[in-house]
Design an enzyme around this catalytic site. Sequence first.
Site, PDB file in Angstrom:
ATOM      1  N   LEU A 112       0.883  -1.159   0.000  1.00 56.85           N
ATOM      2  CA  LEU A 112       0.000   0.000   0.000  1.00 56.85           C
ATOM      3  C   LEU A 112       0.926   1.214   0.000  1.00 56.85           C
ATOM      4  CD1 LEU A 112      -3.133   0.629   2.258  1.00 56.85           C
ATOM      5  CD2 LEU A 112      -1.952   2.299   0.875  1.00 56.85           C
ATOM      6  N   SER A 151       2.486   6.522   2.112  1.00 50.87           N
ATOM      7  CA  SER A 151       3.262   7.500   2.889  1.00 50.87           C
ATOM      8  C   SER A 151       4.290   8.236   2.028  1.00 50.87           C
ATOM      9  CB  SER A 151       3.973   6.806   4.048  1.00 50.87           C
ATOM     10  OG  SER A 151       3.041   6.218   4.921  1.00 50.87           O
ATOM     11  N   ARG A 162      19.882 -16.384  40.433  1.00 51.96           N
ATOM     12  CA  ARG A 162      20.798 -15.255  40.652  1.00 51.96           C
ATOM     13  C   ARG A 162      21.604 -15.458  41.929  1.00 51.96           C
ATOM     14  NH1 ARG A 162      22.023 -12.665  36.171  1.00 51.96           N
ATOM     15  NH2 ARG A 162      22.094 -14.928  35.758  1.00 51.96           N
ATOM     16  N   GLN A 180       9.034 -11.629  44.994  1.00 58.16           N
ATOM     17  CA  GLN A 180       7.826 -10.856  44.734  1.00 58.16           C
ATOM     18  C   GLN A 180       7.996  -9.846  43.617  1.00 58.16           C
ATOM     19  OE1 GLN A 180       5.833  -9.346  48.203  1.00 58.16           O
ATOM     20  NE2 GLN A 180       4.840  -7.688  47.070  1.00 58.16           N
ATOM     21  N   VAL A 203      14.975  -9.727  34.133  1.00 56.94           N
ATOM     22  CA  VAL A 203      16.202 -10.467  33.799  1.00 56.94           C
ATOM     23  C   VAL A 203      17.441  -9.709  34.236  1.00 56.94           C
ATOM     24  CG1 VAL A 203      17.551 -11.395  31.863  1.00 56.94           C
ATOM     25  CG2 VAL A 203      15.056 -11.663  31.901  1.00 56.94           C
ATOM     26  N   LEU A 260       4.458   3.992  16.110  1.00 56.97           N
ATOM     27  CA  LEU A 260       4.904   4.963  15.116  1.00 56.97           C
ATOM     28  C   LEU A 260       4.430   4.640  13.708  1.00 56.97           C
ATOM     29  CD1 LEU A 260       8.647   5.263  16.252  1.00 56.97           C
ATOM     30  CD2 LEU A 260       6.734   6.732  16.919  1.00 56.97           C
ATOM     31  N   ASP A 262       2.061   2.336  10.645  1.00 60.26           N
ATOM     32  CA  ASP A 262       0.656   2.044  10.365  1.00 60.26           C
ATOM     33  C   ASP A 262      -0.238   3.163  10.893  1.00 60.26           C
ATOM     34  OD1 ASP A 262      -1.164  -0.151   9.288  1.00 60.26           O
ATOM     35  OD2 ASP A 262      -2.074   0.211  11.238  1.00 60.26           O
ATOM     36  N   GLY A 264       0.854   6.699  12.889  1.00 57.50           N
ATOM     37  CA  GLY A 264       1.372   6.943  14.240  1.00 57.50           C
ATOM     38  C   GLY A 264       0.251   7.208  15.231  1.00 57.50           C
TER      39      GLY A 264
END
Length: 427
Positions: free
Chosen positions: A131, A134, A302, A312, A375, A398, A400, A402
């Site tokens: 399409l 833009s 860890r 938690q 992580v 941003l 399709d 913005g």
Amino acid sequence: MIGFSLTDKQKALREESARIGREILSPARELYSQYSDQESRFQASLPFYQKLVKAGFVKAQVPTVLGGSNESFIDGAIVAEELYAIDSSIMLHVLGTGLGLMPLILGGTPEQQKKFLAPFITCDGEPLASLTHSEPGGTANWLEKGGKGLETTARKEGDYYVVNGDKLWTTNSAGWDGKGATLSCLCCRYSEDGGSQDPNDDPASNIIVLLITRDTIAQNGPEAYRKIAEPNLMGHIAASAPLTRYTNFKVPIANILGAPGSGASVIERAFSMSAALAGAMAVGTMRAAFEAALKFAREDSRRGTVPVIERQSPADLLINAKLKIDTSRILVWKALDGVERGTGDDNSRYEACLQAKIYCSDQAVSAVWDTMQLVGITSYRTDTVFPRLLNDATVFSLFDGGNIGVRRRQLQRLMQAKDYQPWASLW
């Protein structure tokens, strides 16, 4: 009756899509990421795209009534989520092709649909659609009366429309070799003299969409159509969103989609459908981050006494991400179900698609960031999935349309209407 369960057929589709996606797409990134520029990475993704075409994923962008295999918009969202979680760039080739075909599906004559959809329903080759809307100067306010409107113009000259202007951020539009996509739905402003938009005109009344094939491009001279550049992207590093230029480019008048002046409506309808599917893409990206973080939380302590998931704060980060994913998916499914069933009126269905795009894309970055905080510094390494997913996630609000410049403004206009019914989509 309200329900959120997949049918047995949809469950099978999800499982099959995930399986094929793992087999076809999992090796792709390692291969194409060795290249330093966007164009080389895009071209390196071709063999994987060809396999998706052969597996029927491009044919699935076309409704069954037109010769494709798409039975349901929700089926499309299921596939998009599954495969986007594995490789965003190559799935953007597929979904960008779906968007590229949407104006033809919505507004083409039966003869045009039979002719131009043919390459996309054979499960052969590497057909791409675009399409092509833009432009370098932006298009957020392209239909505002008194504004500049589209800069790409078309004038009638004998049996042809003659096109001049530049296009940018138009997924797939230059094709694999820079000589054009299999089909581009090219959005232009009709102008007899190629001049500026008349501030007294309704811009929508001058919009036309032209159907451009590789044959159309080949029948023009070498200077009529050129790929100028392929911008390097932060995420979606093997996608194509080129800058292209049309110079006295001739298109047969038979290739106009709909009556002159009907183009704006077709383009806006196409982008309303893509809004919900963009939400499904965001869900796929968030899900991939969640699954990687969940695996880490279950297996790593860890250096403590229990797995991270039993702490938690990390558990709360997972919960936050999961809530964003599940609510996003529900919005996508609700929007597409409303389109299929005709729930509410046109505006309420349009609103639901806009909500899905805005909410899901706004949640994507924060959901991935939640998983990265869980992580820790390990997630900052480029040999983990997290930097890739974060970079991919940044584009959803941003592209399709913005969220700030386009999608929220569309939602705002709906709410400003005197006949706005806020709960019309519920019944």
